[in-house]
Design an enzyme around this catalytic site. Structure first.
Site, PDB file in Angstrom:
ATOM      1  N   PRO A  61       0.789  -1.248   0.000  1.00 52.77           N
ATOM      2  CA  PRO A  61       0.000   0.000   0.000  1.00 52.77           C
ATOM      3  C   PRO A  61       0.814   1.288   0.000  1.00 52.77           C
ATOM      4  O   PRO A  61       0.244   2.366  -0.148  1.00 52.77           O
ATOM      5  CB  PRO A  61      -0.809  -0.114   1.299  1.00 52.77           C
ATOM      6  CG  PRO A  61       0.044  -0.951   2.205  1.00 52.77           C
ATOM      7  CD  PRO A  61       0.759  -1.929   1.311  1.00 52.77           C
ATOM      8  N   GLY A  62       2.163   1.202   0.181  1.00 51.95           N
ATOM      9  CA  GLY A  62       2.931   2.427  -0.031  1.00 51.95           C
ATOM     10  C   GLY A  62       3.874   2.831   1.088  1.00 51.95           C
ATOM     11  O   GLY A  62       4.348   3.965   1.111  1.00 51.95           O
ATOM     12  N   GLY A  63       4.215   1.909   1.994  1.00 56.06           N
ATOM     13  CA  GLY A  63       5.141   2.243   3.091  1.00 56.06           C
ATOM     14  C   GLY A  63       6.504   2.696   2.579  1.00 56.06           C
ATOM     15  O   GLY A  63       7.043   3.715   3.016  1.00 56.06           O
ATOM     16  N   ASP A 106       2.858  -1.158  -8.766  1.00 58.34           N
ATOM     17  CA  ASP A 106       2.210  -2.333  -8.160  1.00 58.34           C
ATOM     18  C   ASP A 106       0.951  -2.639  -8.971  1.00 58.34           C
ATOM     19  O   ASP A 106       0.349  -1.751  -9.574  1.00 58.34           O
ATOM     20  CB  ASP A 106       1.834  -2.063  -6.691  1.00 58.34           C
ATOM     21  CG  ASP A 106       1.718  -3.355  -5.875  1.00 58.34           C
ATOM     22  OD1 ASP A 106       2.488  -3.530  -4.919  1.00 58.34           O
ATOM     23  OD2 ASP A 106       0.855  -4.199  -6.207  1.00 58.34           O
ATOM     24  N   ASP A 157       9.972  -4.927  -3.293  1.00 55.38           N
ATOM     25  CA  ASP A 157       9.387  -5.691  -2.186  1.00 55.38           C
ATOM     26  C   ASP A 157       8.273  -6.574  -2.761  1.00 55.38           C
ATOM     27  O   ASP A 157       7.329  -6.933  -2.074  1.00 55.38           O
ATOM     28  CB  ASP A 157       8.843  -4.699  -1.137  1.00 55.38           C
ATOM     29  CG  ASP A 157       8.616  -5.335   0.243  1.00 55.38           C
ATOM     30  OD1 ASP A 157       9.229  -6.379   0.530  1.00 55.38           O
ATOM     31  OD2 ASP A 157       7.818  -4.772   1.021  1.00 55.38           O
ATOM     32  N   LYS A 170      11.875 -13.059  -0.961  1.00 52.92           N
ATOM     33  CA  LYS A 170      10.844 -13.678  -0.118  1.00 52.92           C
ATOM     34  C   LYS A 170      10.770 -15.184  -0.371  1.00 52.92           C
ATOM     35  O   LYS A 170      10.883 -15.623  -1.516  1.00 52.92           O
ATOM     36  CB  LYS A 170       9.483 -13.037  -0.418  1.00 52.92           C
ATOM     37  CG  LYS A 170       9.496 -11.555  -0.066  1.00 52.92           C
ATOM     38  CD  LYS A 170       8.195 -10.880  -0.429  1.00 52.92           C
ATOM     39  CE  LYS A 170       8.307  -9.392  -0.208  1.00 52.92           C
ATOM     40  NZ  LYS A 170       7.695  -8.935   1.025  1.00 52.92           N
TER      41      LYS A 170
END
Ligand SMILES: C[S@@+](CC[C@H](N)C(=O)[O-])C[C@H]1O[C@@H](n2cnc3c(N)ncnc32)[C@H](O)[C@@H]1O
Length: 292
Positions: free
Chosen positions: A175-177, A193, A226, A253
């Site tokens: 969401p944009g961290g 994204d 990410d 990941k």
């Protein structure tokens, strides 16, 4: 001998990574024969630990203080006695860090009790933080997710971050961290994204709602990723961006079992670092800095 403190929950991954030569495992602390080497799943590495026999709590504290001022306890046995010794050592500041900020510059050693009257101490460790645990003054309002903490941690450990106006790409940004954290540094962020950005973050960046894998690489100062994907797919993406991005910071990941072969492939990219950050989950952070 070298001590490797496994990241919490990842002792088995560290043991696999270290392979032969394990002398002893004490909770998350692995004592391993031979000189220190890179170990992604270690949150802290104890260089050249020494065994110190002692007669009393006072005697143990005196022996540590004679080596240097700052010590962090990693307790593996005789916890009460260890706590009594720790109380007699100089206070080490546990104040959360702001971002961006320099690393603490006074040496911080690590120690543990081996039994009632022997301790193991390493004056030099890989992390400047007690047991590799780095904590930040959190921003509970600005960022839409807590993922920015792992970006802050990576950039703090690298002691490098985007400068105002520098072009950055943030792949897998929703969401944009990370986009929020990069925009706050004044960087020019292209944020990508398949999912939408939080509406509070969208005005801070140039947002492209599409697949990260469909973007044709272009010249940037920083590539961040990410994206949730298999490590092999990320590796191919990184290889495509390498000629175009000066600095790269990517989360590798793992789903299910850790893919150690893929981790080794990332670690073998020349000049790069692969680490498990305190804020990482079942993932590693890979970074390559090419200073101007
Ligand atoms: C862990 S989240 C990212 C969190 C983000 N860094 C932050 O700070 O808020 C992973 C993201 O990868 C995105 N993702 C998965 N596959 C993708 C793809 N092919 N292209 C772009 N984004 C993708 C997901 O939509 C998800 O938002």
């Amino acid at each position: 001998m070298t001590g490797y403190l496994a990241a919490e929950g990842f002792l088995d991954d560290l043991l696999t990574e270290l392979g032969k030569g394990v002398r002893e495992v004490r909770e998350r602390l692995v004592l391993h024969d031979g000189p220190a080497r890179d170990a992604a799943w270690a949150q802290n590495i104890w260089f050249d630990p020494v065994e110190i026999p002692f007669a009393s709590v006072n005697d143990a504290a005196k022996a540590l203080k004679a080596i240097q001022r700052n010590w962090a306890l990693y307790s593996t046995t005789e916890h009460r006695r260890a706590a009594l010794i720790a109380e007699k050592l100089p206070h080490v500041s546990a104040k959360p860090l702001g971002f961006p900020a320099p690393l603490p510059n006074s040496p911080l050693g690590s120690w543990t009790l081996l039994d009632r009257d022997r301790l193991l101490a390493a004056a030099r460790c890989s992390s400047a933080f007690p047991n590799g645990e780095i904590r930040f003054v959190e921003d509970k309002e600005g960022p839409p997710s807590r993922a920015y903490l792992k970006l802050w941690e990576a950039l703090t450990l690298l002691q490098a971050w985007p400068q105002p106006g520098e072009p950055c790409v943030d792949l897998g940004s929703s969401p944009g961290g990370w986009t929020w954290a990069l925009a706050r540094l004044g960087a020019h962020v292209v944020s990508v994204d398949k999912a939408p950005l939080d509406p509070r973050v969208e005005p801070l960046a140039e947002f492209r709602q599409e697949s990260a894998f469909g973007i044709e690489p272009f010249d940037v100062d920083w590539l961040f990723s990410d994206v949730v994907c298999y490590p092999e797919r990320l590796l191919a993406l990184v290889r495509r961006w390498l000629p175009h991005a000066r600095n790269l910071v990517c989360t590798v990941k793992f789903q299910g079992k850790t893919d150690h072969a893929a981790a080794r492939a990332f670690a073998s990219i020349e000049g790069s670092r692969l680490v498990h950050l305190f804020h990482n989950k079942h993932e590693l952070t890979w970074a390559l800095l090419r200073r101007r």
